[in-house]
Design a protein around this motif. Structure first.
Motif, PDB file in Angstrom:
ATOM      1  N   ALA A  10       0.851  -1.196   0.000  1.00  0.00           N
ATOM      2  CA  ALA A  10       0.000   0.000   0.000  1.00  0.00           C
ATOM      3  C   ALA A  10       0.884   1.242   0.000  1.00  0.00           C
ATOM      4  O   ALA A  10       1.977   1.244   0.573  1.00  0.00           O
ATOM      5  N   LEU A  11       0.397   2.279  -0.642  1.00  0.00           N
ATOM      6  CA  LEU A  11       1.059   3.578  -0.621  1.00  0.00           C
ATOM      7  C   LEU A  11       0.103   4.571   0.040  1.00  0.00           C
ATOM      8  O   LEU A  11      -0.972   4.868  -0.496  1.00  0.00           O
ATOM      9  N   ILE A  12       0.484   5.050   1.210  1.00  0.00           N
ATOM     10  CA  ILE A  12      -0.355   5.963   1.975  1.00  0.00           C
ATOM     11  C   ILE A  12      -0.011   7.405   1.614  1.00  0.00           C
ATOM     12  O   ILE A  12       1.144   7.832   1.760  1.00  0.00           O
ATOM     13  N   LEU A  13      -0.987   8.140   1.116  1.00  0.00           N
ATOM     14  CA  LEU A  13      -0.836   9.582   0.917  1.00  0.00           C
ATOM     15  C   LEU A  13      -1.139  10.206   2.271  1.00  0.00           C
ATOM     16  O   LEU A  13      -2.292  10.453   2.619  1.00  0.00           O
ATOM     17  N   ALA A  14      -0.084  10.441   3.042  1.00  0.00           N
ATOM     18  CA  ALA A  14      -0.215  10.653   4.485  1.00  0.00           C
ATOM     19  C   ALA A  14      -0.267  12.122   4.874  1.00  0.00           C
ATOM     20  O   ALA A  14       0.509  12.944   4.368  1.00  0.00           O
ATOM     21  N   VAL A  15      -1.197  12.427   5.781  1.00  0.00           N
ATOM     22  CA  VAL A  15      -1.302  13.750   6.395  1.00  0.00           C
ATOM     23  C   VAL A  15      -1.570  13.571   7.878  1.00  0.00           C
ATOM     24  O   VAL A  15      -2.594  12.997   8.261  1.00  0.00           O
ATOM     25  N   SER A  44       4.293  11.107  10.022  1.00  0.00           N
ATOM     26  CA  SER A  44       4.552   9.795   9.429  1.00  0.00           C
ATOM     27  C   SER A  44       6.014   9.607   9.057  1.00  0.00           C
ATOM     28  O   SER A  44       6.502   8.473   8.946  1.00  0.00           O
ATOM     29  N   VAL A  45       6.741  10.708   8.875  1.00  0.00           N
ATOM     30  CA  VAL A  45       8.166  10.628   8.534  1.00  0.00           C
ATOM     31  C   VAL A  45       8.951   9.949   9.653  1.00  0.00           C
ATOM     32  O   VAL A  45       9.952   9.267   9.410  1.00  0.00           O
ATOM     33  N   THR A  81      -5.530  10.238   2.646  1.00  0.00           N
ATOM     34  CA  THR A  81      -5.966  10.502   4.019  1.00  0.00           C
ATOM     35  C   THR A  81      -6.357  11.964   4.240  1.00  0.00           C
ATOM     36  O   THR A  81      -6.361  12.441   5.376  1.00  0.00           O
ATOM     37  N   SER A  82      -6.679  12.680   3.152  1.00  0.00           N
ATOM     38  CA  SER A  82      -7.166  14.056   3.284  1.00  0.00           C
ATOM     39  C   SER A  82      -8.107  14.361   2.123  1.00  0.00           C
ATOM     40  O   SER A  82      -8.079  13.680   1.087  1.00  0.00           O
ATOM     41  N   ASP A  83      -8.922  15.393   2.283  1.00  0.00           N
ATOM     42  CA  ASP A  83      -9.825  15.815   1.213  1.00  0.00           C
ATOM     43  C   ASP A  83      -9.038  16.216  -0.030  1.00  0.00           C
ATOM     44  O   ASP A  83      -9.465  15.947  -1.158  1.00  0.00           O
ATOM     45  N   TRP A  84      -7.897  16.872   0.170  1.00  0.00           N
ATOM     46  CA  TRP A  84      -7.091  17.318  -0.968  1.00  0.00           C
ATOM     47  C   TRP A  84      -6.620  16.124  -1.790  1.00  0.00           C
ATOM     48  O   TRP A  84      -6.669  16.141  -3.021  1.00  0.00           O
TER      49      TRP A  84
END
Length: 395
Positions: A10-15, A44-45, A81-84
């Motif tokens: 999985a690749l999480i677009l993390a915020v 997340s870093v 993980t965000s609206d953007w």
């Protein structure tokens, strides 16, 4: 069947905590993850979980698209993980679908739920909605005729945020006149709703996932106990509790609006009539998604499985577990002018219960350590500045 899918990365677009929770939830299920962040200091870093972490310039869609299409692996599950991020995937889904698996409602439907005007108009047939004005009239007097005080003014979306804040609360006619003076050119970018009566603990959240047939296949409900900032902010203290009345409205909402994928729905029980009234829907994973997982309902895993076309196993939530964001909760209680005795009593009651924290977990402690150190530095700096000012004034 589930075990066969867990080899897909999985690749999480993390915020923020949303992204960190998604990483921890999939890691707990045995799914290997990468992370992509727009802020090199994103929490997340500092997590030990992602195998690879890359960053891009915040808000730069072209850079993000190029980075994703050049990602070393093919066929990963993409989780925003965000609206953007949801808006971005919706806009570029044709290109992204050649390289990734992901789940969206489709036909630009997710964008309707990011724009609160379209959202309210769409959901009003399926849930209890407070009195709402989705197109503000030209005069404050006319708005008063449509919606009694107090009211809450909300930006329509992250792309329509002339307010530069989450919301504005209007308690008096004078405040409403002032709002019109300041924001008259931007009335089209906001909506207004009657404030639902009741304390913070009248608010409920349902984090859930719908399959391709718009059926509710995973859900977790919790009661908010404290918000940050107080009364109109985000969850900082909560308890897991099953709520059939909320779940049934969510189930109706999913079928009526043909929802697919992860959704966070907020309600508030009206102290005047006892009805659970709809506040808002976010077409993505909720901020507290790791709380769901710790209480037995892994909505991130359910999202992952739906993206791969797999069956979601039935789960049941564990009730009476507490959730706490220490820094956020202390700030909220300070702003709310709660007494030290009340704060100590709240925490004392929680100590005898099973509890989880916003950022800290024993298996992945470093994000909480880094955030705690930063918070301590800011607190010391603020205290030092305050003392210095008082000293200079006195002498």
């Amino acid at each position: 069947m589930v075990e066969q899918t867990l080899t897909t990365r999985a690749l999480i677009l993390a915020v923020g905590p949303n992204g960190l929770g998604a990483l921890r939830s999939l890691h707990k299920a045995g799914v290997s993850c990468d992370a992509l962040v727009a802020d090199k200091e994103d929490v997340s870093v500092y997590s030990r979980i992602p195998r690879r972490v890359k960053s891009f310039t915040q808000g730069n869609q072209a850079e993000l698209l190029k980075l994703l299409l050049s990602w070393p692996e093919q066929g990963l599950v993409l989780i925003p993980t965000s609206d953007w991020y949801v808006s971005f995937i919706e806009q570029y889904q044709q290109q992204l679908s050649t390289k990734f698996h992901f789940v969206l409602s489709g036909n630009k439907q997710s964008l309707e739920f990011i724009d609160k005007r379209a959202e309210i108009n769409r959901v009003s047939s399926f849930v209890n909605v407070p009195v709402s004005v989705t197109e503000l009239p030209n005069t404050a007097q006319l708005l008063l005729q449509l919606c009694q005080l107090p009211i809450i003014i909300k930006p329509r979306s992250h792309a329509h945020n002339a307010l530069k804040k989450k919301n504005i609360i209007i308690d008096t006619k004078a405040q409403l006149q002032r709002f019109y003076q300041l924001f008259y050119p931007h009335l089209d970018s906001v909506i207004a709703q009657q404030v639902i009566s009741g304390d913070d603990d009248h608010q409920w959240v349902c984090n859930c996932v719908f399959n391709e047939q718009h059926q509710l296949v995973s859900h977790f409900t919790f009661q908010r106990l404290q918000l940050s900032p107080p009364h109109y902010g985000v969850t900082c203290y909560a308890v897991s509790k099953s709520n059939d009345a909320v779940v049934e409205q969510v189930r109706s909402l999913g079928l009526g609006c043909q929802l697919v994928g992860p959704v966070m729905v907020e309600f508030k029980r009206d102290a005047d009539d006892g009805l659970y009234k709809y506040i808002e829907l976010n077409p993505r994973l909720g901020m507290c998604n790791y709380f769901d997982t710790q209480c037995g309902v892994n909505n991130v895993l359910a999202t992952y499985l739906i993206a791969l076309g797999q069956r979601v196993p039935t789960t049941k939530q564990q009730d009476n577990c507490y959730f706490l964001g220490v820094y956020e909760d202390l700030y909220s209680r300070y702003r709310d002018q709660q007494s030290i005795a009340d704060v100590v009593n709240h925490y004392r009651q929680m100590l005898s219960k099973k509890r989880y924290y916003f950022y800290f977990c024993w298996q992945d402690p470093w994000p909480a350590v880094v955030l705690g150190y930063g918070q301590l530095k800011r607190s010391i700096s603020a205290i030092t500045h305050h003392v210095a000012r008082r000293f200079s004034v006195r002498f």
